[in-house]
Structures are given as C-alpha cells and as structure tokens.
Enzyme design. Structure first.
Site, short mmCIF file in Angstrom:
data_model
loop_
_atom_site.label_atom_id
_atom_site.label_comp_id
_atom_site.label_asym_id
_atom_site.label_seq_id
_atom_site.Cartn_x
_atom_site.Cartn_y
_atom_site.Cartn_z
N ASP A 1 0.91 -1.15 -0.06
CA ASP A 1 0.11 0.01 -0.05
C ASP A 1 0.84 1.21 0.06
O ASP A 1 2.24 1.15 0.40
CB ASP A 1 -0.68 -0.06 1.17
CG ASP A 1 -1.90 0.98 1.35
OD1 ASP A 1 -2.32 1.68 0.33
OD2 ASP A 1 -1.95 1.81 2.52
N ASP B 1 0.01 5.08 0.96
CA ASP B 1 -0.22 6.07 2.16
C ASP B 1 -0.24 5.26 3.49
O ASP B 1 -1.11 4.37 3.63
CB ASP B 1 -1.42 6.91 2.08
CG ASP B 1 -1.23 7.52 0.81
OD1 ASP B 1 -0.45 8.59 0.65
OD2 ASP B 1 -2.27 7.48 -0.16
#
Length: 323
Positions: free
Chosen positions: A86, A88
């Site tokens: 991922d 953020d």
C-alpha cells in the site's frame, strides 16, 4: 494405549508486536479460538511459547497445559512471487500531515468553509479513495453553497477538488517534507535483488503515488516498480479488485503474493484476494482490528531496529508443523 497430540502451527497464526529479541507477547489463533502466548526468547532465532488450550485427544476433549517450542523465522529459500505495498501509511505516513493538509488547503482556496481536523480525518479514512471520501462527507453534512445541485455536476465538482488537492500534495512530496517509513527502501531492495516483483497498490491518485515512488525511492527503483492506483479499478479497498489486478498483470498467483498494509480496509482487500498480509501500523491505524493479519508490526525497520525482512515474508508462504 497412550494418547498423543500433534499441534499444527501456521506462520499465519502469529501476530507479532515486534521481532526484537526482547519481545514478550504474541497472539495465536487456533481454529475458532484465540490465545495469548507469552514468549521467552532464548536467542534471536528461537523462543518458547506457553499456553493453556483445549486439545482433542483420542480420550476426548480435555483442558491441558501445552508447551510448544518453535523456531523463529529463519532465512527461507521460499520467496514471494510478488511483494505488494500500500502507499499512504506504508511507504510514507502521509495522511495527517500530507493528504489532510492538502484537502484543507483546497477547501480554503475554493472558499467552501470546510476544515477536516485530525480526529475527523481519521474517521473519514475508513472510506477508501479521496473522491469517495469527500462525496460521503458532503452527503452526510450537506453540500457547500458553491457546489452544484445535480448529481452529475457534483461528480465534476469533486473531481476538480481532488485534482487540485493532488497538485498540492505532490508539491509536499517533491519538497521531500514527508520521509519514507523505516525499512521500506531496505525491503524493496531485498525483493528487487532477488527478482521478486514489487508493486504499489493504492486507492490514492496515480500521480500522487508515482510522485512518492519516484521522489522518495528514486528513479532507479521506480522504473522497476509497477503502480496500480486511483481509478484503475472501479471499486476501491476493501474490495480486492486492485490486488487481483496486480496479480493478474504481473502474471503471478494470488496465493504467492505478500501484501504490506497499514489499515483494516487494506487488510480486508488483501485477504479477500487470497494473499498473505503483513500490517505495519501507522499513526491513524494503530487501534484498528488486525486479527485477520498474518503478522502485525509497528514498522518494517532498518538494522538494528529491524522488525522483518524478505525472508520473513517468504516464511509466511510455508506451513510449519511441530509436535
């Protein structure tokens, strides 16, 4: 006839608070039961776990104290087919002082009279995607006076806000005001050096994700990392679409992928895609429910504070049996 018991332990059953030799607590899930195990590290590669558990034997169901001796994950010859990050909260802890600030600057520029404080934004993060986040917020609290009234026009209004927010966010990244989280570059370098596919799978805008990868990881790494982001799939996390797309595009089986996430919705997406998932908790997600994760750490870490490495990721793909 004396009864015997064999205990099955999968590496996916451990939720590690830390991989440091002084670690003292791990969670263990066994079928539909959850046990808390105390661990006493004898050395950096071995530890002993003690638990009380209901164990089925040929004599029936009894409550027995059970002591299990396990070896900590040692370097493994098994490697993931792909390591999927991922963005953020995983590569960079961007949410509070990055995306939130950029949203608020956009709202101020457009004179919308809206400000998202730290706590409110934490709640909004339960909605995947910036455009979806703004739409849900305005639907609940009321649309600003300057917003159009028709649903179709509001889609363009939200898109324009998000475009400006992305520009402001990218300016922060280009100034390198937000650093990589500890251990990210190390783990990516380990994967690339071993020929493991590396990709970033995010609900954020593709330009913003690309800016983070190219500016903070550098162009040499960036050219080897595939990015799946934004509206590349019609449904955002917790839907597994983005992880399934990554596996399909990279030509690998989902079961051979290891995902690094920081949120409950990201974890749900990874598990729904049939992938192993390690959670590295971030500022906004520390208290979320990660019981379904294959492992949980505060961060990846660089030596001497390293929490896990590529070998550990590979070990999650192997089932371990001890008697």
């Amino acid at each position: 006839m004396a009864s015997s018991t064999t205990t099955f332990i999968s590496s996916a059953s451990f939720f590690c608070r830390t991989a440091h030799p002084k670690s003292s607590l791990a969670n263990f899930k066994r079928k539909d039961h959850e046990h808390i195990l105390t661990s006493s590290f004898l050395d950096p590669t071995a530890f002993t776990l003690t638990l009380s558990s209901s164990i089925t034997t040929p004599m029936g169901l009894r409550r027995l104290p059970c002591r299990v001796n396990c070896a900590a994950a040692s370097p493994s010859s098994t490697l993931p087919a792909a390591l999927l990050f991922d963005c953020d909260g995983v590569l960079v802890d961007t949410e509070k002082d990055g995306h939130r600030i950029s949203f608020n600057e956009t709202f101020q520029e457009r004179e919308l009279g809206v400000t998202w404080d730290v706590d409110l934004y934490g709640e909004l993060l339960k909605i995947g995607g910036g455009k979806e986040r703004m739409t849900a917020y305005f639907n609940q609290t009321g649309w600003p006076a300057k917003a159009p009234s028709s649903e179709e026009e509001r889609k363009f209004f939200i898109a324009s806000l998000h475009k400006r927010k992305t520009e402001l966010f990218m300016a922060l990244i280009e100034k390198r005001l937000l650093p990589l989280r500890p251990g990210v570059a190390k783990l990516i370098d380990q994967a690339l050096s071993q020929g493991v596919n590396v990709a970033v799978c995010s609900t954020s805008n593709e330009k913003a994700v690309s800016a983070i990868v190219s500016n903070l990881l550098g162009p040499e790494r960036a050219e080897k990392i595939k990015i799946f982001a934004g509206d590349v799939v019609p449904r955002k996390k917790p839907d597994p679409a983005i992880y399934l797309l990554a596996a399909s595009t990279l030509g690998v089986e989902s079961s051979r992928c290891v995902v690094v996430e920081d949120s409950a919705i990201g974890l749900a997406a990874a598990k729904a895609a049939g992938m192993k998932c390690i959670v590295t908790k971030s500022g906004y997600t520390a208290d979320e429910d990660f019981l379904n994760a294959d492992a949980v750490f505060d961060f990846i870490g660089d030596p001497p504070e390293e929490r896990f490495d590529l070998a550990f990721c590979g070990s999650l793909l192997e089932k371990q049996y001890v008697s």
